[in-house]
Write an enzyme that holds these catalytic residues in place. Sequence first.
Site, PDB file in Angstrom:
ATOM      1  N   SER A 142      24.052   6.205  32.798  1.00  0.00           N
ATOM      2  CA  SER A 142      22.212   6.253  33.067  1.00  0.00           C
ATOM      3  C   SER A 142      21.602   5.155  31.761  1.00  0.00           C
ATOM      4  CB  SER A 142      20.888   7.125  33.284  1.00  0.00           C
ATOM      5  OG  SER A 142      21.386   7.915  32.293  1.00  0.00           O
ATOM      6  N   LYS A 179      16.714   9.551  27.265  1.00  0.00           N
ATOM      7  CA  LYS A 179      15.890   9.130  28.578  1.00  0.00           C
ATOM      8  C   LYS A 179      15.223   8.184  27.709  1.00  0.00           C
ATOM      9  CE  LYS A 179      17.747  10.362  32.475  1.00  0.00           C
ATOM     10  NZ  LYS A 179      19.394  10.682  31.428  1.00  0.00           N
TER      11      LYS A 179
END
Length: 203
Positions: free
Chosen positions: A127, A164
């Site tokens: 990701s 993230k």
Amino acid sequence: MKDLTDKQQAVLAFITTIIKERGFPPTIREIGDEFGITAKGAYDHLKAIEKKGYLKTAKNQSRAIELIRQSPMESIPVQATSIPVIGRVAAGLPIFADENIESYIPVPDEMAKGNVPMYALRVQGDSMIEVGIDSGDIAIIEKRDIARNGEIVVALIEDEATLKVYYKEQDQIRLEARNPKYKPIKTKKATVIGKLVGLYRIY
């Protein structure tokens, strides 16, 4: 390995310094800005240094620069501090609980900021590949519970930790991947448990 020109030595020393300071390499644009040259000029220097065996680059990744050999100007031994590698982060347990610690790894003292608690997490998944963070990398984390917009953080959502990019919105937190195939996570229940300060990669 062939000798580097003076400019190539300077570029390699700059890359080495940035990696030591923040744990990941500069972008091609940052290299160009540092030396007053275009991105194409910076790229040409990187490819020349790569051909001489000092680093490796990867296509289509702005930060994919891997040092193989130090610059002759950066050959001083680096002092290191050991930090714990945390496995699965369980809700309700302190991060540094014995049950969470898998092992310990060394990080340069330049990265270990005095008495600020630090730990490491093993990256799983793709990701964050657009910022040069690959599956299997070990993320070096400064323990903290607050973050600024745009910082890469470890956030705990229920019983899962995720790496993230953090954004605080009016009534929620938005956690963005750096891979277009992943949608942002929007939640009111995320808890920040650290900020990314570097990467540890074994070849």
